[in-house]
Structures are given as structure tokens and as C-alpha cells.
Scaffold this active site. Structure first.
Site, mmCIF file in Angstrom:
data_model
loop_
_atom_site.group_PDB
_atom_site.id
_atom_site.type_symbol
_atom_site.label_atom_id
_atom_site.label_comp_id
_atom_site.label_asym_id
_atom_site.label_seq_id
_atom_site.Cartn_x
_atom_site.Cartn_y
_atom_site.Cartn_z
ATOM 1 N N LEU A 63 0.854 -1.185 0.000
ATOM 2 C CA LEU A 63 0.000 0.000 0.000
ATOM 3 C C LEU A 63 0.888 1.233 0.000
ATOM 4 O O LEU A 63 1.828 1.323 0.790
ATOM 5 C CB LEU A 63 -0.899 0.026 1.242
ATOM 6 N N SER A 64 0.598 2.185 -0.876
ATOM 7 C CA SER A 64 1.333 3.449 -0.867
ATOM 8 C C SER A 64 0.882 4.294 0.315
ATOM 9 O O SER A 64 -0.140 4.021 0.949
ATOM 10 C CB SER A 64 1.094 4.217 -2.176
#
Length: 357
Positions: A63-64
Site C-alpha cells: 500500500l502506498s
């Protein structure tokens, strides 16, 4: 990448911080972020880190940082009914938020390199549809995910209104990405350490704008088959909704509009997420005294400071007493309306997407 805003206690607190720092700037994007709890996309045991403005990776799952997703969502300028392609769709977190804005007549496709991540994304999507309180508040464009390398998309694939690439794009792949975009469309991707927004203004004309300095892992180069050429990957089809599905969409829309009109007629305000109370910062008044030849500041409590301390204690006591009250389950008015309809139970289940609550 991340750390641009302070950590939140929960999803709403994180969104408040992103708004305050101007990463989230439009109501449409804010609503999508509040509707999807970022923590739901973390593995058990790692959820404590979900509301920090940091990227997270475990195996192939990634996940960014929230500030990156915020800038991406704003830069895409999403509208209902558009088509969207997510290159490197990962957990499906971004695609699900996008689906809340596109609505039932949009197109929402994702391609992801790792098959285990696609399975993870499908599990999370199913959990959102079955269990999330937010699902009945929106008209949703369900994402469709396929396994494959986004650099191997078949040459006869359709083009999209909006595209996001979640990996660093090498300069020699820039034109490949642009060809996937419709005229008038927007492509957001990291290229040369800059998150870049590219608008296709004509058949052979483009406008580019740098959004944010970023650091992304580069795209994985495609492997070749026995013939020495990469296998092509087909994207999901752009299927037309059947009559039964259209009927469900319009029945739910009609009931939702009826509920809103009913609430307005009764003067009942629509619920909004509670804002987090920021701690009040106590300020001191300084007076200055001479000690020898030096002027030394001395803190002096004012009557206002004492009042602030009293107010702060009262607020803490009030918050504590409210926290001790049992939390009422959220009321799902749409579901209640559906369940009261004079219809067979099987049809009611279909209208509620077979949700249990």
C-alpha cells in the site's frame, strides 16, 4: 514514501489530517476516503500502522502512503460514468475508492502482476460489499482484476478515460502508457521520480504537470515465451449491464432518493462523520525581569490560561463519559426500506446484494 502528515487514531482522524495538510481538497475525494477504512486492507497484526502516513509492504502486498493516494485521487479528476484502469492494482484499496465515484455506469479495471495479490484484492472487495456500512450509501462501480504484467497489455485493448500506474515508469515506456488513454483523458504515473499528471489534449498532443516528488519501485520487465516475445494480457471486457442488474440499480436509487427527501421534509440532517477535537495549546504570557545585566523571560499564568485548563478538564471528563456509553449500531435506512417491500425474500436478498446487515 510518506510521513507528510501526522498519524491518526483511526481512519477519520487520518482523513482530517490529510485535509488539513491540503492533500485532500475536494468533497468527492474526501467522501471516498472516509467510506473505505484503510485499516481493512492490512493483514491482522499490522493494522496499528494503517493510519500513519507511510507506505506498507508485506511480501507482495503493498500500500502506498495515504498522501500519495490523496494526490492521485485529486489529480485523476474522477467523474461518474468514466472508465478507469489501475496498472498495478495491488490490494484494490484505490480501485474501490475510485468505484465509489464512478458509480454503476463506469468501468473499473485493474491489472496486477502477482496472482496472490489479486486473490487478496478480491477477498477485500467481497468483504467491503458484504460488510461495510458505506456500501449502501453509494452507487458502486465494482472493480474487475486480472493477473498480468501491465507492459504486456494486448494491442487491441480498449482505451480509458483515467489511468493510474502504481510503479515507476521508465522513460522508454511513457508512450506505451499514453496510447492506452482516450483523447481528453488523464494519466497519473510516477516517472523520473515525479508523480506526473498527463492530459491527452488531442490525437498526438499532451500536457504534463509534475505533482509531487516520489520514489516508486520500477515496473517489472515482462518475461518472454519460447518464441522470444512476451505473451499479451487481455483486460476485462467492457460488459453491458443486464436488465435485472439495471432494475436493481434504479430501485435502490429511487429508494435512496425517497429516504433523502423524507429526511429533508422532517428536517433531519444527514449524518456527517464527527470531527476530531484538536487539543488546545496552552499559551503562556511572558514577563521580563532583570537578573544582573541580563533580561530573563519569566512565564506568567494569565486568567485565560487558568480558564483554559478548567475547560480542558471539563472536555476530557465529557469525552470520557461519552466513551463509556454503549455505541449504537449505525442505522441502515436503505436496507430497512428494502426489507419492508412486498416482495419475495429471494428478491429482497438480491436488492441488498445478499448482505447480512
Amino acid at each position: 514514501m510518506g510521513g507528510a502528515v501526522s498519524a491518526g487514531e483511526d481512519n477519520d482522524d487520518l482523513i482530517d489530517n490529510l485535509k488539513e495538510a491540503q492533500y485532500i481538497r475536494t468533497e468527492r475525494v474526501e467522501q471516498a476516503f472516509r467510506a473505505i477504512d484503510r485499516g481493512d486492507y492490512y493483514l491482522e497484526g499490522y493494522r496499528d500502522n494503517a493510519y500513519k502516513d507511510l507506505a506498507w509492504k508485506h511480501g507482495n502486498i503493498h500500500l502506498s502512503a495515504p498522501c500519495i493516494y490523496s494526490e492521485v485521487m485529486e489529480a485523476l479528476k474522477l467523474q461518474p460514468g468514466l472508465s478507469f484502469l489501475n496498472l498495478g492494482s495491488g490490494t484494490g484499496y484505490l480501485s474501490t475508492m475510485v468505484g465509489l465515484i464512478l458509480g454503476p455506469f463506469g468501468i473499473n479495471h485493474g491489472i496486477e502482476l502477482h496472482s496472490d495479490v489479486v486473490e487478496y484484492a478480491k477477498e477485500k472487495l467481497e468483504s467491503f460489499i458484504k460488510n461495510s456500512d458505506s456500501f449502501d450509501k453509494f452507487e458502486f462501480c465494482e472493480p474487475a482484476f486480472v493477473v498480468g504484467n501491465c507492459l504486456q497489455i494486448a494491442s487491441d485493448s480498449h482505451q480509458y478515460d483515467r489511468i493510474y500506474c502504481g510503479a515507476g515508469v521508465q522513460k522508454d515506456h511513457e508512450n506505451y502508457m499514453k496510447i492506452l488513454l482516450k483523447v481528453g483523458g488523464i494519466l497519473v504515473m510516477p516517472i523520473e521520480d515525479q508523480l506526473t499528471q498527463i492530459m491527452r489534449t488531442g490525437q498526438n498532443t499532451w500536457e504534463s504537470k509534475n505533482i509531487l516528488a516520489v520514489s516508486f519501485a520500477p515496473l517489472v520487465q515482462p518475461s518472454k515465451n519460447d518464441n522470444g516475445t512476451p505473451d499479451s494480457v487481455g483486460l476485462p471486457p467492457c460488459a453491458v449491464r443486464n436488465l435485472q442488474d439495471l432494475a436493481r440499480i434504479y430501485i435502490r436509487r429511487t429508494l435512496r432518493n425517497f429516504i433523502n427527501d423524507e429526511m429533508q421534509a422532517k428536517g433531519i440532517p444527514q449524518r456527517v462523520p464527527p470531527k476530531r477535537k484538536r487539543k488546545r495549546v496552552k499559551q503562556r504570557i511572558n514577563t521580563y525581569v532583570f537578573v544582573g545585566n541580563q533580561l530573563i523571560p519569566q512565564p506568567l499564568d494569565s486568567e485565560e490560561d487558568e480558564k483554559m485548563e478548567e475547560d480542558s478538564k471539563e472536555e476530557e471528563e465529557k469525552d470520557h463519559s461519552e466513551a463509556m456509553k454503549p455505541e449504537e449500531p449505525p442505522q441502515n435506512l436503505l436496507r430497512e426500506k428494502i426489507m419492508k417491500l412486498p416482495l419475495p425474500e429471494s428478491l429482497k436478498a438480491y436488492l441488498t446484494y445478499f448482505r447480512d446487515k
